[in-house]
Design an enzyme around this catalytic site. Sequence first.
Site, PDB file in Angstrom:
ATOM      1  N   ASP A   8     109.288 -85.368  40.803  1.00  0.00           N
ATOM      2  CA  ASP A   8     108.646 -85.674  39.523  1.00  0.00           C
ATOM      3  C   ASP A   8     109.509 -85.000  38.467  1.00  0.00           C
ATOM      4  O   ASP A   8     109.467 -83.779  38.305  1.00  0.00           O
ATOM      5  CB  ASP A   8     107.212 -85.108  39.531  1.00  0.00           C
ATOM      6  CG  ASP A   8     106.558 -85.131  38.140  1.00  0.00           C
ATOM      7  OD1 ASP A   8     107.127 -85.731  37.219  1.00  0.00           O
ATOM      8  OD2 ASP A   8     105.469 -84.534  38.016  1.00  0.00           O
ATOM      9  N   LYS A  70     113.900 -85.625  28.534  1.00  0.00           N
ATOM     10  CA  LYS A  70     113.378 -86.911  28.997  1.00  0.00           C
ATOM     11  C   LYS A  70     113.063 -87.852  27.826  1.00  0.00           C
ATOM     12  O   LYS A  70     113.066 -89.067  27.983  1.00  0.00           O
ATOM     13  CB  LYS A  70     112.107 -86.641  29.809  1.00  0.00           C
ATOM     14  CG  LYS A  70     111.562 -87.814  30.590  1.00  0.00           C
ATOM     15  CD  LYS A  70     110.417 -87.328  31.462  1.00  0.00           C
ATOM     16  CE  LYS A  70     109.742 -88.459  32.214  1.00  0.00           C
ATOM     17  NZ  LYS A  70     108.652 -87.933  33.071  1.00  0.00           N
ATOM     18  N   GLU A 169     105.058 -93.022  37.645  1.00  0.00           N
ATOM     19  CA  GLU A 169     104.275 -91.804  37.861  1.00  0.00           C
ATOM     20  C   GLU A 169     102.825 -92.104  38.270  1.00  0.00           C
ATOM     21  O   GLU A 169     102.339 -91.535  39.254  1.00  0.00           O
ATOM     22  CB  GLU A 169     104.332 -90.925  36.614  1.00  0.00           C
ATOM     23  CG  GLU A 169     105.709 -90.283  36.439  1.00  0.00           C
ATOM     24  CD  GLU A 169     105.973 -89.744  35.035  1.00  0.00           C
ATOM     25  OE1 GLU A 169     105.027 -89.684  34.228  1.00  0.00           O
ATOM     26  OE2 GLU A 169     107.127 -89.384  34.755  1.00  0.00           O
ATOM     27  N   ASP A 191      96.874 -88.642  32.470  1.00  0.00           N
ATOM     28  CA  ASP A 191      97.976 -87.687  32.648  1.00  0.00           C
ATOM     29  C   ASP A 191      98.259 -86.941  31.344  1.00  0.00           C
ATOM     30  O   ASP A 191      98.865 -87.488  30.423  1.00  0.00           O
ATOM     31  CB  ASP A 191      99.224 -88.457  33.118  1.00  0.00           C
ATOM     32  CG  ASP A 191     100.440 -87.546  33.334  1.00  0.00           C
ATOM     33  OD1 ASP A 191     100.388 -86.352  32.968  1.00  0.00           O
ATOM     34  OD2 ASP A 191     101.453 -88.037  33.874  1.00  0.00           O
TER      35      ASP A 191
HETATM   36  P1  ADP Z   1     104.955 -82.664  32.264  1.00  0.00           P
HETATM   37  O1  ADP Z   1     104.440 -83.748  33.119  1.00  0.00           O
HETATM   38  O2  ADP Z   1     104.821 -82.938  30.816  1.00  0.00           O
HETATM   39  O3  ADP Z   1     106.324 -82.229  32.613  1.00  0.00           O
HETATM   40  P2  ADP Z   1     103.039 -80.801  33.505  1.00  0.00           P
HETATM   41  O4  ADP Z   1     102.185 -81.817  34.133  1.00  0.00           O
HETATM   42  O5  ADP Z   1     103.722 -79.856  34.387  1.00  0.00           O
HETATM   43  O6  ADP Z   1     104.061 -81.373  32.467  1.00  0.00           O
HETATM   44  O7  ADP Z   1     102.106 -79.979  32.503  1.00  0.00           O
HETATM   45  C1  ADP Z   1     102.566 -78.853  31.875  1.00  0.00           C
HETATM   46  C2  ADP Z   1     101.502 -78.322  30.969  1.00  0.00           C
HETATM   47  O8  ADP Z   1     100.350 -77.998  31.738  1.00  0.00           O
HETATM   48  C3  ADP Z   1     101.931 -77.060  30.280  1.00  0.00           C
HETATM   49  O9  ADP Z   1     101.590 -77.134  28.921  1.00  0.00           O
HETATM   50  C4  ADP Z   1     101.132 -75.996  30.986  1.00  0.00           C
HETATM   51  O10 ADP Z   1     100.837 -74.913  30.156  1.00  0.00           O
HETATM   52  C5  ADP Z   1      99.875 -76.740  31.323  1.00  0.00           C
HETATM   53  N1  ADP Z   1      99.101 -76.116  32.399  1.00  0.00           N
HETATM   54  C6  ADP Z   1      99.524 -75.816  33.636  1.00  0.00           C
HETATM   55  N2  ADP Z   1      98.538 -75.234  34.332  1.00  0.00           N
HETATM   56  C7  ADP Z   1      97.461 -75.167  33.510  1.00  0.00           C
HETATM   57  C8  ADP Z   1      96.132 -74.669  33.641  1.00  0.00           C
HETATM   58  N3  ADP Z   1      95.705 -74.100  34.758  1.00  0.00           N
HETATM   59  N4  ADP Z   1      95.316 -74.789  32.575  1.00  0.00           N
HETATM   60  C9  ADP Z   1      95.724 -75.343  31.429  1.00  0.00           C
HETATM   61  N5  ADP Z   1      96.968 -75.822  31.246  1.00  0.00           N
HETATM   62  C10 ADP Z   1      97.816 -75.738  32.273  1.00  0.00           C
HETATM   63 MG    MG Z   2     104.184 -85.247  34.301  1.00  0.00          MG
END
Ligand code: ADP
Ligand code: MG
Length: 632
Positions: A8, A70, A169, A191
């Site tokens: 991912d 991205k 995704e 998402d």
């Molecule tokens: P992307 O798909 O955009 O790359 P992610 O799905 O990894 O990103 O999401 C990242 C975001 O999720 C970040 O802003 C992070 O702070 C938030 N995040 C991760 N774990 C938690 C949690 N337990 N509670 C709230 N926010 C979270």
């Molecule tokens: Mg993502």
Amino acid sequence: MARAAGIDLGTTNSVIAAWEGGEASVIPNAEGSRTTPSVVAFLETGERLVGQLARRQAILNPKGTIYSVKRFIGRRFEEVEEEAKQVTYDVVPDEHGNARIKVRDKLYAPEEISALILRKLADDAGRNLGERVTEAVITVPAYFNDAQRTATRDAGKIAGLEVLRIINEPTAAALAYGLDKRQHETVLVFDLGGGTFDVSVLDVGDGVVEVRATAGDTHLGGDDFDRRIVDHLAEQFQKENGIDLRNDPQALQRLYEAAERAKIELSSVTQTQVNLPFITADASGPKHLTMTLMRSTFEQLTADLVERTMGPVRQAMSDAKVGPDDIDEVILVGGSTRIPAVQALVRRLTGGKDPNMTVNPDEVVAVGAAIQAGVLKGDVSDVLLLDVTPLSLGVETQGGLMTRIVERNTTIPVRRSETFSTAADNQPAVDVVVLQGERERAADNRVLGRFQLTNIRPAPRGEPQIEVITDIDANGILNVTARDKDTGAEQGITISESTNLDQSDVERMVREAEQNRSSDQQLREEVDARNQLDSLAYQVQRRLDELGDAAPSHERSRAEMLVADARQAVADQAPTDRVRELTDELQQVLAGLNAVSAGGGGSADASVGAGAGAGGATGGDDDVIDAEFDRS
Ligand code: ADP
Ligand code: MG
């Protein structure tokens, strides 16, 4: 040994998973984390950092820290000019107008930056598994166009990976839950990541996952929630100490890290402590930041951000023509869906359904990709993930008809070919117009592209064999090639966005085709009848030419008269009754002429169906190419 993985490649974070001991598991990176920030830093020293280490120095190195790349992959600079203003590093056009990242006078393609992230993920995972990761399935947002998908694939190649497939995704998320094995379900994938929000409505079942609608907000995610906490903390601190921490990069970096930590904690506890000793100093000495943050305060600070997800959810549902009751499953994806207020809103929007989140929201996409990698490598046999063509594909043929080559809902990858021919004697070229849609009349469908095949060997009409090959690969990229079987002359195009059509367009096109089915059918019959008559007139004329004086004069004059009438009828688009009448008479005449001398070479094959292409080399509209095609 080598391994295949699922990756991912996220805007904020990336995750790698692999098939291990009968299931897909996330592989931690060298720092021991299951997610890796999608950040690359170029230091003054020439050193390069990837992941957490790069992220930790972002605010201190704003020009040299590349995040959210991205947003720029596979894009032209002009498409992302606004986006470019919102990042701290420089995004510039290269000489072809492609978006490039500029760091200290060196230009990097977004693919190269992404490749560095992919390389770290694969290397770390390989070390962890004790086997090199050499192949991967990489995920992209459902709305990514062909250029963005191709660039993502290239990033994989640059990283030294063989990219087995690029998948959507939300599709990967559905796969991680095994929903593809169900009968027929409507799935909503919500998402909310670090910087983007995507919502998709999927149709799943019987091994097929189809994205029916997508909507979202490209500037809504966890980072916005962090910023609200940062501002809150900084304002409180300023009130008490008269110092704005946001003006000090060092302090701001620490503030952001603390804010994100606090936010994450508030997903599981209702109150948390923020402690930043020695955050700054003034004449009176060092200052420390110590504050308690309540979940309720956090919720007040971010209520409008949560609310902003509602519009896109409703949009996607309305585009997919489903209401809350039609949704069978809701899947939460993205780290930010762990925020309790977000979950509560999703429940409300989907009619009180409990969302699926037994697979970690920030890992579910990588897990689905790893399952797909397992399927492709033959490690997993009970799942089968297939994508389908949303609409039929074909070419324009004589009389302005669409001749389908690949039917709607055909599973991809698929390769089909049809052989067509020319409409005029010695026609040197054909125009191949590639169409997408369900209507009989070419003009009622969408033109995906067109090209000309030239250097056709001079020959009587119907003789050249022009093979049109349509090839849709597993990533939905369409290639159309036309080849003169005789001369080997070949031309083709690669068409973008043939499968990632807006779902509402697909629905509309299918609906219109249904509404117009009977009139379309009638049109096709009329055109087919005229084409058949035209071809017959041609054959009779050719037979007359062959026979020369051997043709009895009575038969000859009748034949000539009928040929003239037939041509006139075709040109005038005479009513089908008249066309059929003339066809019957000409058929009799042809049979008679064929009987004149046995073994006369003229072919009586009247199975002329459709023709290829529109105007011939002369470009006139009525100079249509004809075609005899063998459906082999
Ligand atoms: P992307 O798909 O955009 O790359 P992610 O799905 O990894 O990103 O999401 C990242 C975001 O999720 C970040 O802003 C992070 O702070 C938030 N995040 C991760 N774990 C938690 C949690 N337990 N509670 C709230 N926010 C979270
Ligand atoms: Mg993502």
